[in-house]
Design a protein around this motif. Structure first.
Motif, PDB file in Angstrom:
ATOM      1  N   ILE A  82      13.412 -15.904  -6.179  1.00  0.00           N
ATOM      2  CA  ILE A  82      12.013 -15.735  -5.763  1.00  0.00           C
ATOM      3  C   ILE A  82      11.202 -16.957  -6.190  1.00  0.00           C
ATOM      4  CG2 ILE A  82       9.951 -14.306  -5.958  1.00  0.00           C
ATOM      5  CD1 ILE A  82      11.798 -11.976  -6.622  1.00  0.00           C
ATOM      6  N   TRP A  83      10.425 -17.503  -5.250  1.00  0.00           N
ATOM      7  CA  TRP A  83       9.456 -18.561  -5.598  1.00  0.00           C
ATOM      8  C   TRP A  83       8.127 -17.880  -5.881  1.00  0.00           C
ATOM      9  CZ3 TRP A  83      13.123 -19.449  -1.791  1.00  0.00           C
ATOM     10  CH2 TRP A  83      13.802 -20.678  -1.787  1.00  0.00           C
ATOM     11  N   TYR A  84       7.563 -18.151  -6.950  1.00  0.00           N
ATOM     12  CA  TYR A  84       6.212 -17.603  -7.200  1.00  0.00           C
ATOM     13  C   TYR A  84       5.338 -18.737  -7.731  1.00  0.00           C
ATOM     14  CZ  TYR A  84       7.699 -17.590 -12.066  1.00  0.00           C
ATOM     15  OH  TYR A  84       8.170 -17.964 -13.280  1.00  0.00           O
ATOM     16  N   ASN A  85       4.055 -18.565  -7.671  1.00  0.00           N
ATOM     17  CA  ASN A  85       3.132 -19.596  -8.160  1.00  0.00           C
ATOM     18  C   ASN A  85       2.443 -19.088  -9.420  1.00  0.00           C
ATOM     19  OD1 ASN A  85       1.495 -21.740  -8.502  1.00  0.00           O
ATOM     20  ND2 ASN A  85       0.397 -21.540  -6.568  1.00  0.00           N
ATOM     21  N   VAL A 105       3.384 -11.663 -11.216  1.00  0.00           N
ATOM     22  CA  VAL A 105       4.732 -11.936 -10.710  1.00  0.00           C
ATOM     23  C   VAL A 105       5.584 -10.666 -10.541  1.00  0.00           C
ATOM     24  CG1 VAL A 105       6.898 -13.137 -11.178  1.00  0.00           C
ATOM     25  CG2 VAL A 105       4.730 -14.300 -11.551  1.00  0.00           C
ATOM     26  N   PRO A 106       5.539  -9.735 -11.501  1.00  0.00           N
ATOM     27  CA  PRO A 106       6.482  -8.609 -11.428  1.00  0.00           C
ATOM     28  C   PRO A 106       6.438  -7.839 -10.105  1.00  0.00           C
ATOM     29  CG  PRO A 106       5.348  -8.618 -13.526  1.00  0.00           C
ATOM     30  CD  PRO A 106       4.726  -9.690 -12.703  1.00  0.00           C
ATOM     31  N   ARG A 107       5.228  -7.777  -9.554  1.00  0.00           N
ATOM     32  CA  ARG A 107       5.130  -6.978  -8.329  1.00  0.00           C
ATOM     33  C   ARG A 107       5.927  -7.622  -7.186  1.00  0.00           C
ATOM     34  NH1 ARG A 107       5.305  -2.853  -5.270  1.00  0.00           N
ATOM     35  NH2 ARG A 107       3.502  -2.270  -4.003  1.00  0.00           N
ATOM     36  N   SER A 108       6.036  -8.962  -7.187  1.00  0.00           N
ATOM     37  CA  SER A 108       6.784  -9.606  -6.109  1.00  0.00           C
ATOM     38  C   SER A 108       8.288  -9.334  -6.258  1.00  0.00           C
ATOM     39  CB  SER A 108       6.500 -11.107  -6.078  1.00  0.00           C
ATOM     40  OG  SER A 108       6.935 -11.700  -7.280  1.00  0.00           O
ATOM     41  N   THR A 143      13.386   6.408   0.403  1.00  0.00           N
ATOM     42  CA  THR A 143      13.581   6.091  -1.013  1.00  0.00           C
ATOM     43  C   THR A 143      12.525   5.094  -1.465  1.00  0.00           C
ATOM     44  OG1 THR A 143      15.823   5.792  -0.223  1.00  0.00           O
ATOM     45  CG2 THR A 143      15.476   5.794  -2.618  1.00  0.00           C
ATOM     46  N   LYS A 144      11.961   5.323  -2.627  1.00  0.00           N
ATOM     47  CA  LYS A 144      10.940   4.404  -3.134  1.00  0.00           C
ATOM     48  C   LYS A 144      11.093   4.254  -4.631  1.00  0.00           C
ATOM     49  CE  LYS A 144       6.870   4.162  -0.233  1.00  0.00           C
ATOM     50  NZ  LYS A 144       5.602   4.788   0.067  1.00  0.00           N
ATOM     51  N   MET A 145      10.883   3.037  -5.038  1.00  0.00           N
ATOM     52  CA  MET A 145      10.919   2.772  -6.476  1.00  0.00           C
ATOM     53  C   MET A 145       9.505   2.259  -6.805  1.00  0.00           C
ATOM     54  SD  MET A 145      13.665   0.362  -8.312  1.00  0.00           S
ATOM     55  CE  MET A 145      13.214  -1.105  -7.504  1.00  0.00           C
ATOM     56  N   ILE A 146       8.709   3.179  -7.366  1.00  0.00           N
ATOM     57  CA  ILE A 146       7.288   2.817  -7.496  1.00  0.00           C
ATOM     58  C   ILE A 146       7.024   2.113  -8.835  1.00  0.00           C
ATOM     59  CG2 ILE A 146       4.943   3.714  -7.647  1.00  0.00           C
ATOM     60  CD1 ILE A 146       5.909   5.915  -5.703  1.00  0.00           C
ATOM     61  N   PHE A 147       6.367   0.992  -8.713  1.00  0.00           N
ATOM     62  CA  PHE A 147       5.948   0.234  -9.903  1.00  0.00           C
ATOM     63  C   PHE A 147       4.532   0.705 -10.203  1.00  0.00           C
ATOM     64  CE2 PHE A 147       5.521  -4.443 -11.505  1.00  0.00           C
ATOM     65  CZ  PHE A 147       5.378  -3.969 -12.798  1.00  0.00           C
ATOM     66  N   GLU A 148       4.416   1.652 -11.148  1.00  0.00           N
ATOM     67  CA  GLU A 148       3.168   2.403 -11.277  1.00  0.00           C
ATOM     68  C   GLU A 148       2.045   1.601 -11.935  1.00  0.00           C
ATOM     69  OE1 GLU A 148       1.285   5.645 -10.144  1.00  0.00           O
ATOM     70  OE2 GLU A 148       3.446   5.867 -10.243  1.00  0.00           O
ATOM     71  N   PHE A 149       2.328   1.065 -13.126  1.00  0.00           N
ATOM     72  CA  PHE A 149       1.236   0.336 -13.801  1.00  0.00           C
ATOM     73  C   PHE A 149       1.776  -0.661 -14.811  1.00  0.00           C
ATOM     74  CE2 PHE A 149       1.921   4.276 -16.175  1.00  0.00           C
ATOM     75  CZ  PHE A 149       2.196   3.780 -17.425  1.00  0.00           C
ATOM     76  N   LEU A 150       0.873  -1.496 -15.202  1.00  0.00           N
ATOM     77  CA  LEU A 150       1.123  -2.472 -16.267  1.00  0.00           C
ATOM     78  C   LEU A 150       0.162  -2.162 -17.384  1.00  0.00           C
ATOM     79  CD1 LEU A 150       0.860  -5.837 -14.339  1.00  0.00           C
ATOM     80  CD2 LEU A 150       2.887  -5.140 -15.613  1.00  0.00           C
TER      81      LEU A 150
END
Ligand SMILES: *[C@@H]1O[C@H](CO)[C@@H](O)[C@H](O)[C@H]1NC(C)=O
Ligand SMILES: *[C@@H]1O[C@H](CO)[C@@H](O)[C@H](O)[C@H]1NC(C)=O
Ligand SMILES: *[C@@H]1O[C@H](CO)[C@@H](O)[C@H](O)[C@H]1NC(C)=O
Ligand SMILES: *[C@@H]1O[C@H](CO)[C@@H](O)[C@H](O)[C@H]1NC(C)=O
Length: 946
Positions: free
Chosen positions: A284-287, A304-307, A324-331
């Protein structure tokens, strides 16, 4: 006068004399000295006050976690409670956060004006048209690649939802489950993602945006309620053939990657590599670099984690089906205790302030050195026997003491008021550092002082250096030190400038104390010097080496440049040269002077012969022997060379006062300057008491007295102190000294009315003059030079002074220049009239008058008709009469003395009176003035026409 058996003063006697003088001088300067020592106190105090002010500002409630009075018991009493719930956004940063809030994870989305569009520097045509930028409706782009394009298309498609599903009862959850992001800048402290408090909308990435895609929600998070605008942005996913293509596109789109500075930013890019149905690999390229306007970089890692989650989720849906879902709920961040905002000014400003404090001594030392030079006091002291050794030692020791006291009070005061800078670092290390630096500083001042002769210029330049160095250090050099990529070699080169080595040292101290304070350990210790990151060791080495080098160079330059020493630039080789037997070369020198010999008048050539005789058979009866002394100033700018002194020979026995008369610019001053060692003769030499002025000036100084044309006195010392000082230099001690000073004061009439104990600055011109004469005579010098000693004196003091000189000439030779014929006649045993660089005549006043003025001047005034009668009468008296003046009836004649008898003149006048009216008449003997004018005029005429 005093005991005549005393020899020249020893090193320590001279040092003692100078020390005593300096102590008195400094006592008089107490006010300035106290101010000087107070300077560091004032600066430290300023620092403390500033710190207190900053602290009080930082301690204001608005900068600290909010508190409130909570009524707990219900009996009217309340309890002070602080926390996030009582704070506004500015205060929240310092609160304790035992239960950090949860925030939905966001993507970093490029701002609308930066989103990728079709441009000429990127070859891809699948990007949107640039026109979308003006309406702010550009889609945000993902790039992807991999080994299997169809798989990639599926995965990329899964990442972006087609609509926003809002669960009104759980907004946070809605934001997390939809693909959301923000263009706002993240911060290091993410207890509250700035996206939720900034004015930018929360972006919601969808495959297509409908018209009513922007709406408002209210977000409730534990204690704060936020109104958020949720705005749709279209998400584009574009395939690229390889990762290198993506690299290239990202590179060119970067704000600074292309020359046109065009910007094409994307959300993120994915390389699915060799992923297939069974395995999932992704790059993954991220800025992560986001810079705000102040250039402060903040890390966008929190976005970044969300990408990553997006890609994983897309694969999950591909392999397990869309349900199917893998939910990223919170930080959320980790809990933290309450903090206090603190700013340690002494570490922040300390280096700059302390650099100023320490360098502040430099101009003080410099101006004090230049003062003695400008006022010619140094040369005056030298001419009265003060050697360079004692001068250097005492001056150096004095400045060192001053600097030590200054630094000591600085460190003590700083420690007392508790500046960590001083208390944390090892005191012995500090002492060594400061000690070396103040020594370097003093040596530098000596070196720099050689370049200045004006105290004002010196102090202005000195202060500019001090403040300039501080500022350059603080705003330039420090960045170089902190920038670890800056080559260390260059830093060392910069540290060769002493101001920067000081800055570096102080910087290291302040860093050490700052970190020591922060970590609760200690500041710099000797052991820390071995640490390669610590610049103190190199600074110490540089400073020690520089100190020694600068001191040597300063001494060398002083010896060569400073007037009076007359040393050649290679003076230290002199010892080798001296080994050769010194030959007196009369025959050689005579050849060069033949021209002058021919034109010499008989009396002058007689003197020359006497000198030659004396040189061949030296005897001690003559105090001064001048042997064909010449001074030629080389021609400049096309002017011919100027002959200031053309081969002067003169022999002065002890007990003689020789008067030098001559018109201005005749070369008298040049002659005296050569005799007192201020300038070097072009050729020829002179012997004073048997010592050659070319080689033994130092020795001559111990038996010489000078009364310069301009009084060279210390304004703040009294007349008595001046005499005591010069007396000590001449090796007078104890009661002999007191007695000599008393006598001397009395003889120049400075004794009564406490005049002797008044500061010389308050003296009148005449008093200063008399003091100068007294100085030149104290300590029984063998040879005294007086340059117009009685100028500006009233007749009474002048007579007084003449008596002093007359008494003084008993057993010494005096050379005196004057414009007063009266003075010359009264004081001098012999006179020389000096015109255009050479002696025109020499002899005692009577002889001269006899020789040049062997005539009477007869003046008679009648009506113009009888002029001829008068002339006839005079011719009758003496056929050799010479008419020297005629103006409407007034005539002047020179009558040779041997022709006439005065009685005849009276007789003739009586006769004349009976024949015509005589208005006035007179007969005068020639004066010295007539002689002078005649000789000067004759010589000049000769020189003009020859
Ligand atoms: C690419 O991926 C698709 C979808 O999974 C699959 O049907 C196809 O066989 C893959 N192609 C290759 C060459 O692996
Ligand atoms: C909305 O959120 C609430 C609270 O989390 C939850 O109970 C409910 O099932 C959600 N509704 C939908 C449609 O997801
Ligand atoms: C990518 O590859 C495809 C198929 O090989 C080709 O048609 C296309 O032109 C390539 N795109 C670029 C930009 O090179
Ligand atoms: C990454 O962020 C920086 C700082 O905001 C920006 O200048 C740069 O253009 C961005 N790069 C890309 C490829 O988006």
């Amino acid at each position: 006068m005093a005991d005549p058996s005393h020899g020249p003063a020893s090193f320590w006697t001279q040092a003692n004399a100078l020390l005593r003088k300096n102590v008195i001088y400094q006592r008089r300067n107490m006010k300035t000295n106290i101010l000087l020592i107070a300077f560091p106190f004032i600066l430290c105090l300023l620092l403390v006050l500033l710190q207190a002010f900053v602290n009080s500002q930082l301690d204001k409630p608005s900068n600290n976690c909010g508190c409130a009075c909570v009524n707990k018991t219900g009996n009217g009493q309340c309890e002070q409670v602080c926390g996030l719930e009582y704070s506004d956004l500015d205060q929240a940063g310092t609160c304790s956060i035992p239960n950090p809030p949860e925030w939905p994870p966001l993507l970093q989305i490029p701002a609308p004006e930066y989103r990728a569009v079709r441009t000429d520097f990127i070859p891809f045509t699948d990007l949107p048209n640039e026109s979308c930028r003006s309406s702010g409706s550009c889609p945000a782009t993902f790039l992807f690649t991999g080994n299997n394009q169809s798989l990639g298309e599926i995965l990329a498609g899964n990442m972006i939802t087609s609509s926003f599903t809002l669960n009104a009862s759980d907004i946070v959850d809605s934001i997390a489950t939809n693909v959301s992001g923000s263009a706002s800048e993240p911060e290091t402290n993410n207890f509250l993602d700035p996206a939720f408090v900034s004015s930018e909308p929360i972006y919601n990435v969808q495959s297509q945006c409908s018209s009513n895609s922007t709406f408002s929600v209210s977000l409730q998070q534990s204690f704060i309620e936020l109104q958020e605008v949720v705005s749709c942005v279209q998400g584009l996913h574009l395939w690229r053939n390889s990762s290198s293509e993506i690299n290239d596109e990202l590179y060119k789109g970067y704000r600074k990657g292309n020359l046109e500075r065009k910007i094409n930013e994307i959300i993120a890019a994915y390389d699915f590599l060799n992923s297939n149905g069974n395995s999932f690999n992704v790059n993954i390229w991220y800025n992560s670099t986001y810079k705000d306007d102040a250039g402060q970089t903040s890390i966008a890692l929190v976005r970044v984690p969300r990408s990553v989650n997006l890609a994983s989720n897309a694969y999950l849906q591909f392999s397990r089906g869309p349900g199917t879902k893998m939910i990223f709920e919170f930080l959320k961040e980790m809990p933290k205790p309450q903090t206090k905002v603190r700013l340690d000014l002494s570490s922040l400003l300390g280096t700059l302030f302390f650099t100023w404090v320490i360098l502040g001594l430099f101009p003080v030392i410099l101006t004090s050195l230049v003062y003695e030079k400008q006022q010619k006091l140094r040369i005056m002291m030298k001419m009265h026997g003060l050697g360079d050794g004692p001068y250097w030692m005492i001056s150096y020791a004095y400045f060192l003491l001053l600097s030590l006291i200054y630094m000591l009070s600085f460190v003590i005061f700083g420690s007392v008021i508790g500046l960590k800078f001083f208390t944390m670092n090892d005191y012995s290390l500090q002492f060594v550092f400061y000690f070396i630096f103040i020594n370097l500083q003093i040596s530098l001042a000596f070196l720099v002082a050689a370049m200045f002769s004006n105290i004002k210029t010196a102090s202005v330049i000195g202060y500019i250096c001090v403040f300039g160095t501080g500022l350059l250090g603080g705003f330039l050099f420090q960045f170089f030190i902190q920038d670890t990529s800056f080559p260390r070699g260059w830093i060392i080169v910069m540290e060769l400038y002493p101001g920067f080595s000081l800055y570096r040292g102080l910087y290291e101290f302040s860093e050490a104390s700052f970190t020591g304070n922060y970590l609760g350990t200690h500041g710099m210790r000797w052991g820390d010097l071995s640490n390669s990151m610590n610049g103190m060791k190199e600074v110490l080495i540089i400073m020690v080496v520089e100190w020694l080098v600068v001191l040597l160079v300063a001494y060398y330059i002083d010896q060569v440049v400073s007037s009076g020493s007359g040393k050649s630039p290679l003076f230290f080789l002199q010892n080798f040269r001296k080994k050769r037997p010194s030959i007196r070369r009369p025959s050689l020198q005579r050849q060069g002077s033949k021209v002058f010999v021919q034109m010499d008048k008989p009396d002058v050539s007689q003197e020359r012969e006497k000198v030659e005789q004396l040189l061949l058979e030296p005897n001690s009866s003559h105090a001064i022997i001048v042997d064909n002394l010449k001074k030629v100033y080389p021609g400049k700018d096309g002017n011919p060379a100027k002959f200031a002194v053309r081969g002067l020979s003169l022999a002065l026995p002890r007990g003689e006062c020789f008067g030098m008369l001559g018109p201005n610019g005749a070369g008298k001053t040049t002659f005296i300057s050569m005799m007192i060692g201020l300038t070097k003769p072009t050729s020829g030499t002179a012997y004073v008491d048997g010592l050659d002025i070319l080689t033994h000036m130092e020795g001559i100084y111990t038996s010489m007295g000078v009364c310069p044309q301009h009084d060279l006195l210390w304004e703040t010392l009294t007349g008595r102190e001046h005499l005591l000082f010069y007396g000590r230099l001449k090796n007078l001690k104890g009661s002999a000294l007191t007695q000599a000073v008393e006598e001397s004061l009395r003889s120049v009439n400075l004794f009564n009315g406490g005049v002797a104990d008044k500061q010389a600055g308050k003296y009148s011109g005449g008093m200063k003059r008399r003091l100068s004469v007294a100085i030149s005579l104290i300590g029984d010098p063998k040879v005294v030079y007086m340059d117009e000693p009685s100028t500006g004196l009233d007749p009474a003091s002048r007579n007084n002074l003449w008596n002093v000189v007359k008494r003084a000439k008993q057993d010494r030779a005096i050379i005196l220049t004057t414009h007063s014929m009266e003075e010359a006649e009264v004081l001098c045993d012999r006179l020389g009239i000096f015109v255009d660089g050479s002696l025109q005549c020499i002899g005692n006043p009577k002889e001269l008058k006899g020789r040049y003025g062997g005539s009477y001047v007869f003046t008679m005034t009648t009506s113009p008709d009888h002029e001829e009668d008068v002339e006839k009468m005079v011719r009758h008296l003496s056929p050799n009469a010479n008419k020297i003046y005629l103006l409407s009836g007034t005539q002047k004649f020179e009558l040779p003395k041997h022709d006439i008898r005065i009685a005849d003149v009276f007789q003739a006048v009586e006769n004349a009176k009976s024949k015509f009216t005589v208005f006035a008449w007179g007969l005068a003997d020639t004066t010295l003035e007539d002689v002078f004018i005649k000789v000067a005029r004759g010589a000049q005429a000769f020189n003009v026409w020859s």
